[in-house]
Design a protein around this motif. Sequence first.
Motif, PDB file in Angstrom:
ATOM      1  N   ARG A 297       5.573   8.103   8.911  1.00 23.94           N
ATOM      2  CA  ARG A 297       5.496   7.252  10.092  1.00 23.94           C
ATOM      3  C   ARG A 297       4.171   6.503  10.143  1.00 23.94           C
ATOM      4  O   ARG A 297       4.114   5.318  10.419  1.00 23.94           O
ATOM      5  CB  ARG A 297       5.679   8.104  11.352  1.00 23.94           C
ATOM      6  N   GLY A 298       3.082   7.224   9.871  1.00 23.48           N
ATOM      7  CA  GLY A 298       1.758   6.611   9.983  1.00 23.48           C
ATOM      8  C   GLY A 298       1.162   6.229   8.636  1.00 23.48           C
ATOM      9  O   GLY A 298      -0.065   6.080   8.514  1.00 23.48           O
ATOM     10  N   PHE A 299       2.025   6.055   7.645  1.00 22.66           N
ATOM     11  CA  PHE A 299       1.553   5.806   6.272  1.00 22.66           C
ATOM     12  C   PHE A 299       0.614   4.604   6.188  1.00 22.66           C
ATOM     13  O   PHE A 299       0.921   3.517   6.695  1.00 22.66           O
ATOM     14  CB  PHE A 299       2.759   5.577   5.362  1.00 22.66           C
ATOM     15  N   ILE A 300      -0.546   4.780   5.579  1.00 25.31           N
ATOM     16  CA  ILE A 300      -1.455   3.656   5.338  1.00 25.31           C
ATOM     17  C   ILE A 300      -1.460   3.320   3.850  1.00 25.31           C
ATOM     18  O   ILE A 300      -1.119   2.233   3.440  1.00 25.31           O
ATOM     19  CB  ILE A 300      -2.888   3.979   5.826  1.00 25.31           C
ATOM     20  N   ARG A 301      -1.827   4.286   3.046  1.00 24.10           N
ATOM     21  CA  ARG A 301      -1.795   4.100   1.590  1.00 24.10           C
ATOM     22  C   ARG A 301      -1.802   5.475   0.932  1.00 24.10           C
ATOM     23  O   ARG A 301      -2.034   6.500   1.596  1.00 24.10           O
ATOM     24  CB  ARG A 301      -2.984   3.273   1.118  1.00 24.10           C
ATOM     25  N   GLU A 328      -2.293   3.077  -3.944  1.00 25.29           N
ATOM     26  CA  GLU A 328      -0.943   2.508  -4.044  1.00 25.29           C
ATOM     27  C   GLU A 328      -0.348   2.310  -2.652  1.00 25.29           C
ATOM     28  O   GLU A 328      -0.623   3.085  -1.741  1.00 25.29           O
ATOM     29  CB  GLU A 328      -0.012   3.439  -4.841  1.00 25.29           C
ATOM     30  N   GLY A 329       0.489   1.302  -2.531  1.00 23.14           N
ATOM     31  CA  GLY A 329       1.188   1.028  -1.278  1.00 23.14           C
ATOM     32  C   GLY A 329       2.500   1.795  -1.210  1.00 23.14           C
ATOM     33  O   GLY A 329       2.870   2.499  -2.150  1.00 23.14           O
ATOM     34  N   LYS A 330       3.217   1.630  -0.091  1.00 24.15           N
ATOM     35  CA  LYS A 330       4.379   2.481   0.179  1.00 24.15           C
ATOM     36  C   LYS A 330       5.539   2.300  -0.807  1.00 24.15           C
ATOM     37  O   LYS A 330       6.370   3.193  -0.956  1.00 24.15           O
ATOM     38  CB  LYS A 330       4.856   2.300   1.613  1.00 24.15           C
ATOM     39  N   GLU A 331       5.599   1.154  -1.502  1.00 18.93           N
ATOM     40  CA  GLU A 331       6.709   0.925  -2.418  1.00 18.93           C
ATOM     41  C   GLU A 331       6.497   1.579  -3.787  1.00 18.93           C
ATOM     42  O   GLU A 331       7.398   1.585  -4.630  1.00 18.93           O
ATOM     43  CB  GLU A 331       6.929  -0.583  -2.639  1.00 18.93           C
ATOM     44  N   TYR A 332       5.290   2.094  -4.017  1.00 17.27           N
ATOM     45  CA  TYR A 332       4.984   2.671  -5.329  1.00 17.27           C
ATOM     46  C   TYR A 332       5.939   3.834  -5.645  1.00 17.27           C
ATOM     47  O   TYR A 332       6.217   4.663  -4.778  1.00 17.27           O
ATOM     48  CB  TYR A 332       3.525   3.151  -5.358  1.00 17.27           C
ATOM     49  N   ALA A 333       6.440   3.870  -6.883  1.00 17.74           N
ATOM     50  CA  ALA A 333       7.321   4.972  -7.311  1.00 17.74           C
ATOM     51  C   ALA A 333       6.521   5.951  -8.167  1.00 17.74           C
ATOM     52  O   ALA A 333       6.168   5.642  -9.302  1.00 17.74           O
ATOM     53  CB  ALA A 333       8.508   4.425  -8.097  1.00 17.74           C
TER      54      ALA A 333
END
Length: 346
Positions: A297-301, A328-333
């Motif tokens: 919910r509060g993801f920054i990096r 890395e940002g939220k889309e990183y796998a």
Amino acid sequence: MRLGIIGLPGAGKTSIFNALTGSDLPVGNHLSHVKIHTGVANVPDPQLESLIALYEPRKTTYAQITFGDVAGMGEDGSLSGDLVNQLAQWDGFVAVLRAFEDPLTAAPPTPEQDVQVMEAEFLLNDMLRIEAHLERLADDRQIGARDRAELERELNLFQRLTKALQAERPLRGQTLEDAERELLQGYGLISSKPLLLVQNLEEGKDPRPLASDLPSFALYGKLEAELAQLPADEAVGFRKEFEIAEAGNEGLMSACLSLLGQIRFYTVSASEVRAWLLPKGGTVLQAAGTIHSDMARGFIRAEVIQWDDLIQLGGLSEARAAGKLRVEGKEYAPIDGEVIHIRFNV
Ligand SMILES: Nc1nc2c(ncn2[C@@H]2O[C@H](COP(=O)(O)OP(=O)(O)O)[C@@H](O)[C@H]2O)c(=O)[nH]1
Ligand SMILES: [Mg+2]
């Protein structure tokens, strides 16, 4: 993740269940009724152990897989309705194939034939389920009970599946769109679930390559079950003495992870060092949500580093100071074996 251990009576299901979960269930019972024992196994993890040695945390947590010893298949591989309903509830299966001489009948092993027998039953049962569902859809169409376009899409999908089954192709090989996959979840089609073949070998015998496209693994089930009962250091000594390759259940468990398409990532701190599972290709946001919903919910990096680089650098703060933590940002796998530190704000 939950894997059902299946196989013909006497194939060694209970022995392998015991080996994987450290249980001590009685073996040699040829059950003809459905009986399921469930147990949780820590995924053996030398990488996690290295991280534990570095952090000396108050708490350590391994990734886990739940296994079921699923008895009740007939001698001919037949499945009762009750068993099919039970099978529908697992994420995938480990099929134990007897590759040792049967002590009771002295019958030689026929692992390939045993796979065929089981697959044929899977196909047959899925066929019956799908036929029944197609009939319902035809009725719905007649009375106009549902949205036309949606109904047609569903009919089309199930007819495609029927064709595959008629050609004796298990549904796990079907290419499906996400929406189709989701739709099928509720139908418990057993040939659509991932299947790992395990040759249960006679002690001292080498595995024979199986003529099958399915992923496979081989181990000495009886021996592994016995070793799982020993204290860890004694088991290691025994393996050395008898030149048995590293723990068979360790290899089996990683075969299970790849069967289920799971990778591992780690979180580290002075309070807890922990291994987690994530579906391969999943995002770091999803990983954050696995740890705690607040983190998603509060993801920054995310700060990310391979486990062995972290060990070499001596810890997260050291790695950060050396500029070796990737941001890395939220889309990183994430890839297998990464240590992940989530920055979040709620
Ligand atoms: N020689 C040999 N015997 C085994 C092995 N695995 C299981 N057995 C024996 O085969 C019998 C059936 O094993 P069990 O695990 O109960 O099979 P299940 O019916 O599939 O649960 C038992 O007597 C086991 O001790 C193995 O790898 N080698
Ligand atoms: Mg059994």
